[in-house]
Design a protein around this motif. Sequence first.
Motif, PDB file in Angstrom:
ATOM      1  N   PHE A  20       0.832  -1.213   0.000  1.00 45.49           N
ATOM      2  CA  PHE A  20       0.000   0.000   0.000  1.00 45.49           C
ATOM      3  C   PHE A  20       0.858   1.251   0.000  1.00 45.49           C
ATOM      4  O   PHE A  20       2.062   1.203   0.256  1.00 45.49           O
ATOM      5  CB  PHE A  20      -0.918   0.003   1.228  1.00 45.49           C
ATOM      6  N   THR A  21       0.198   2.355  -0.302  1.00 40.99           N
ATOM      7  CA  THR A  21       0.845   3.661  -0.181  1.00 40.99           C
ATOM      8  C   THR A  21       0.305   4.335   1.082  1.00 40.99           C
ATOM      9  O   THR A  21      -0.894   4.289   1.340  1.00 40.99           O
ATOM     10  CB  THR A  21       0.514   4.540  -1.405  1.00 40.99           C
ATOM     11  N   VAL A  22       1.219   4.921   1.837  1.00 37.99           N
ATOM     12  CA  VAL A  22       0.821   5.655   3.051  1.00 37.99           C
ATOM     13  C   VAL A  22       0.693   7.133   2.715  1.00 37.99           C
ATOM     14  O   VAL A  22       1.549   7.701   2.046  1.00 37.99           O
ATOM     15  CB  VAL A  22       1.878   5.483   4.174  1.00 37.99           C
ATOM     16  N   TYR A  23      -0.390   7.739   3.161  1.00 40.49           N
ATOM     17  CA  TYR A  23      -0.597   9.177   3.023  1.00 40.49           C
ATOM     18  C   TYR A  23      -0.714   9.783   4.416  1.00 40.49           C
ATOM     19  O   TYR A  23      -1.480   9.294   5.243  1.00 40.49           O
ATOM     20  CB  TYR A  23      -1.880   9.474   2.235  1.00 40.49           C
ATOM     21  N   SER A  24       0.062  10.823   4.662  1.00 43.35           N
ATOM     22  CA  SER A  24      -0.002  11.494   5.977  1.00 43.35           C
ATOM     23  C   SER A  24       0.601  12.886   5.837  1.00 43.35           C
ATOM     24  O   SER A  24       1.029  13.268   4.749  1.00 43.35           O
ATOM     25  CB  SER A  24       0.789  10.678   7.011  1.00 43.35           C
ATOM     26  N   GLY A  25       0.669  13.579   6.935  1.00 47.20           N
ATOM     27  CA  GLY A  25       1.283  14.902   6.910  1.00 47.20           C
ATOM     28  C   GLY A  25       2.802  14.857   7.030  1.00 47.20           C
ATOM     29  O   GLY A  25       3.434  15.858   7.341  1.00 47.20           O
ATOM     30  N   ASN A  26       3.382  13.689   6.804  1.00 49.18           N
ATOM     31  CA  ASN A  26       4.836  13.503   6.958  1.00 49.18           C
ATOM     32  C   ASN A  26       5.432  12.834   5.719  1.00 49.18           C
ATOM     33  O   ASN A  26       4.715  12.236   4.934  1.00 49.18           O
ATOM     34  CB  ASN A  26       5.127  12.574   8.151  1.00 49.18           C
ATOM     35  N   LYS A  27       6.765  12.890   5.632  1.00 54.90           N
ATOM     36  CA  LYS A  27       7.448  12.179   4.546  1.00 54.90           C
ATOM     37  C   LYS A  27       7.753  10.749   4.955  1.00 54.90           C
ATOM     38  O   LYS A  27       8.016   9.884   4.121  1.00 54.90           O
ATOM     39  CB  LYS A  27       8.749  12.900   4.172  1.00 54.90           C
ATOM     40  N   GLN A  28       7.777  10.526   6.249  1.00 52.42           N
ATOM     41  CA  GLN A  28       8.085   9.198   6.788  1.00 52.42           C
ATOM     42  C   GLN A  28       7.279   8.956   8.061  1.00 52.42           C
ATOM     43  O   GLN A  28       7.140   9.837   8.905  1.00 52.42           O
ATOM     44  CB  GLN A  28       9.588   9.135   7.104  1.00 52.42           C
ATOM     45  N   VAL A  29       6.729   7.741   8.173  1.00 53.36           N
ATOM     46  CA  VAL A  29       6.024   7.353   9.404  1.00 53.36           C
ATOM     47  C   VAL A  29       6.561   5.994   9.816  1.00 53.36           C
ATOM     48  O   VAL A  29       6.528   5.045   9.028  1.00 53.36           O
ATOM     49  CB  VAL A  29       4.504   7.272   9.190  1.00 53.36           C
ATOM     50  N   LEU A  30       7.053   5.888  11.040  1.00 55.59           N
ATOM     51  CA  LEU A  30       7.751   4.679  11.509  1.00 55.59           C
ATOM     52  C   LEU A  30       8.828   4.356  10.469  1.00 55.59           C
ATOM     53  O   LEU A  30       9.593   5.240  10.111  1.00 55.59           O
ATOM     54  CB  LEU A  30       6.775   3.525  11.731  1.00 55.59           C
ATOM     55  N   ASP A  31       8.856   3.131   9.928  1.00 52.27           N
ATOM     56  CA  ASP A  31       9.874   2.813   8.922  1.00 52.27           C
ATOM     57  C   ASP A  31       9.352   2.978   7.500  1.00 52.27           C
ATOM     58  O   ASP A  31       9.949   2.479   6.545  1.00 52.27           O
ATOM     59  CB  ASP A  31      10.347   1.362   9.113  1.00 52.27           C
ATOM     60  N   PHE A  32       8.221   3.626   7.361  1.00 51.38           N
ATOM     61  CA  PHE A  32       7.574   3.679   6.047  1.00 51.38           C
ATOM     62  C   PHE A  32       7.658   5.052   5.415  1.00 51.38           C
ATOM     63  O   PHE A  32       7.465   6.062   6.081  1.00 51.38           O
ATOM     64  CB  PHE A  32       6.096   3.290   6.180  1.00 51.38           C
ATOM     65  N   LYS A  33       7.918   5.030   4.107  1.00 50.33           N
ATOM     66  CA  LYS A  33       7.842   6.278   3.342  1.00 50.33           C
ATOM     67  C   LYS A  33       6.380   6.677   3.270  1.00 50.33           C
ATOM     68  O   LYS A  33       5.504   5.823   3.135  1.00 50.33           O
ATOM     69  CB  LYS A  33       8.344   6.029   1.915  1.00 50.33           C
ATOM     70  N   SER A  34       6.111   7.964   3.337  1.00 47.36           N
ATOM     71  CA  SER A  34       4.732   8.432   3.248  1.00 47.36           C
ATOM     72  C   SER A  34       4.637   9.523   2.197  1.00 47.36           C
ATOM     73  O   SER A  34       5.527  10.364   2.076  1.00 47.36           O
ATOM     74  CB  SER A  34       4.304   8.977   4.614  1.00 47.36           C
ATOM     75  N   ALA A  35       3.551   9.491   1.425  1.00 45.20           N
ATOM     76  CA  ALA A  35       3.272  10.608   0.531  1.00 45.20           C
ATOM     77  C   ALA A  35       2.807  11.745   1.428  1.00 45.20           C
ATOM     78  O   ALA A  35       1.874  11.569   2.212  1.00 45.20           O
ATOM     79  CB  ALA A  35       2.187  10.223  -0.454  1.00 45.20           C
ATOM     80  N   GLU A  36       3.500  12.876   1.348  1.00 44.37           N
ATOM     81  CA  GLU A  36       3.176  13.987   2.251  1.00 44.37           C
ATOM     82  C   GLU A  36       1.960  14.760   1.749  1.00 44.37           C
ATOM     83  O   GLU A  36       1.969  15.295   0.642  1.00 44.37           O
ATOM     84  CB  GLU A  36       4.383  14.924   2.393  1.00 44.37           C
ATOM     85  N   VAL A  37       0.928  14.783   2.542  1.00 45.18           N
ATOM     86  CA  VAL A  37      -0.319  15.458   2.172  1.00 45.18           C
ATOM     87  C   VAL A  37      -0.320  16.836   2.818  1.00 45.18           C
ATOM     88  O   VAL A  37       0.022  16.971   3.990  1.00 45.18           O
ATOM     89  CB  VAL A  37      -1.539  14.636   2.671  1.00 45.18           C
ATOM     90  N   VAL A  38      -0.689  17.839   2.029  1.00 47.24           N
ATOM     91  CA  VAL A  38      -0.697  19.193   2.604  1.00 47.24           C
ATOM     92  C   VAL A  38      -2.129  19.711   2.738  1.00 47.24           C
ATOM     93  O   VAL A  38      -3.056  19.191   2.108  1.00 47.24           O
ATOM     94  CB  VAL A  38       0.150  20.185   1.756  1.00 47.24           C
ATOM     95  N   ASP A  39      -2.274  20.723   3.554  1.00 45.94           N
ATOM     96  CA  ASP A  39      -3.576  21.342   3.823  1.00 45.94           C
ATOM     97  C   ASP A  39      -4.266  21.722   2.508  1.00 45.94           C
ATOM     98  O   ASP A  39      -3.677  22.369   1.656  1.00 45.94           O
ATOM     99  CB  ASP A  39      -3.332  22.598   4.675  1.00 45.94           C
ATOM    100  N   GLY A  40      -5.485  21.280   2.338  1.00 48.38           N
ATOM    101  CA  GLY A  40      -6.274  21.642   1.165  1.00 48.38           C
ATOM    102  C   GLY A  40      -6.109  20.698  -0.018  1.00 48.38           C
ATOM    103  O   GLY A  40      -6.776  20.853  -1.038  1.00 48.38           O
ATOM    104  N   GLU A  41      -5.224  19.727   0.123  1.00 47.26           N
ATOM    105  CA  GLU A  41      -4.963  18.818  -1.001  1.00 47.26           C
ATOM    106  C   GLU A  41      -6.139  17.877  -1.257  1.00 47.26           C
ATOM    107  O   GLU A  41      -6.788  17.396  -0.328  1.00 47.26           O
ATOM    108  CB  GLU A  41      -3.703  17.989  -0.685  1.00 47.26           C
TER     109      GLU A  41
END
Lengths: 188, 198
Positions: free
Chosen positions: A74-95
């Motif tokens: 899966f792809t992780v989406y969050s307000g970060n570039k990384q969460v735990l050991d996982f790369k995350s697509a960084e989501v920004v306000d209003g996206e």
Amino acid sequence: MKLHFHFSVAGFSNTYILGPDEGGDAIIIDPGTLNVALLNIIESNNYYIKNVLLTHAHESHSSGLKTLRKIYDFTVYSGNKQVLDFKSAEVVDGESLDFSGIGVRAIGVQGHSLDSLVYITGSCMFTGDAFGAGVIGTTPNSYARELLITSIKTKILTLERNYLIFPGHGSPSTLEAERITNPALAEK
Amino acid sequence: MFEIEGCKHDGCLLTAVTGTGYCFYHLENPAEVTEGISRRLKENETIKNLNAEYIELSDMSIAGKNLYVSRFSHGVFNRVDFSGCSLRIVFFDFCVFRDCLFKNTDMKYSVFAGATLNGCDFSSSDTVHCNFNRVTAKGCSFNGSDLYFSTFAYSDISDTTFVDCNLKKVRFNNTKRIEVSFKYSNYEEAFFGESPRL
Ligand SMILES: [Zn+2]
């Protein structure tokens, strides 16, 4: 589209799954844990977890990623570039995000944490620890509390329509009910 | 229910009753629609994705039915029997319930915020993760129920009993309580003071 909830005793947090009626690619929101009960929801509905949305990276909302990764890609989406050991697509306000036709809008509501996002899809609003039934999130100091209340008031309460509220902890609510029953949000 | 349709009437901000395009105020024949929903509730074992904001139902039984992800906000229910129902993510916010039965229900993640509960029986139920914030409850019984993680904050509760209940993590902060009994319940595990935050 079907909506499922799962309560995790570890962290007392809520996980939500959105998936097509007939099964297929599904979205999981805040997998605080992955246990047999949650896996049963996923598998009995013939879902494949394709996308993970995190309202914020606190462990009670993200620890399930580790086990989830052993099963699904899966792809992780969050307000970060990384969460735990996982790369995350960084989501920004209003996206605005699109998951195979499911539109999701992210609203940045800082205060509980710097990466806190509220996700809106259809008539549903997943509020994480920004606010829930009659409460707002914990904050590290009074500045963060003011920031949180102001963010909710200016970005969420200004929305014209009603939404069904699904928080990270506790029972659900509606935006209409929170406008009237949430004491922190009624403060002048 | 995932996407609740708005009423098609110009300028109306209410939601459309499932399958009609209009809210109860702008339906051509609301009585007929109410009758149709009432039939749907009585004839099916499981009801899902129903939006019926502002519905009024009286003197009927839907005992033992499964209600999933449905919305009856601002509805009025007189003497409706929900006994033995299984409810998941059902919205009854701002509803008025008079003499309704919710005995032996299995209710999770449901919302009664802002509702008026008069003479209602919620006894012997699993009422878990439910939102009763700012309800006005009078003459109700929650006896013998598991209310784990439910919340009654800022509610006005009178002549109501919570005898022999599981009150673990239940919020009663800022409630006004007159003649309320918590006999044989673990009220020390509930929150009566400062509201816990997320
Ligand atoms: Zn209308």
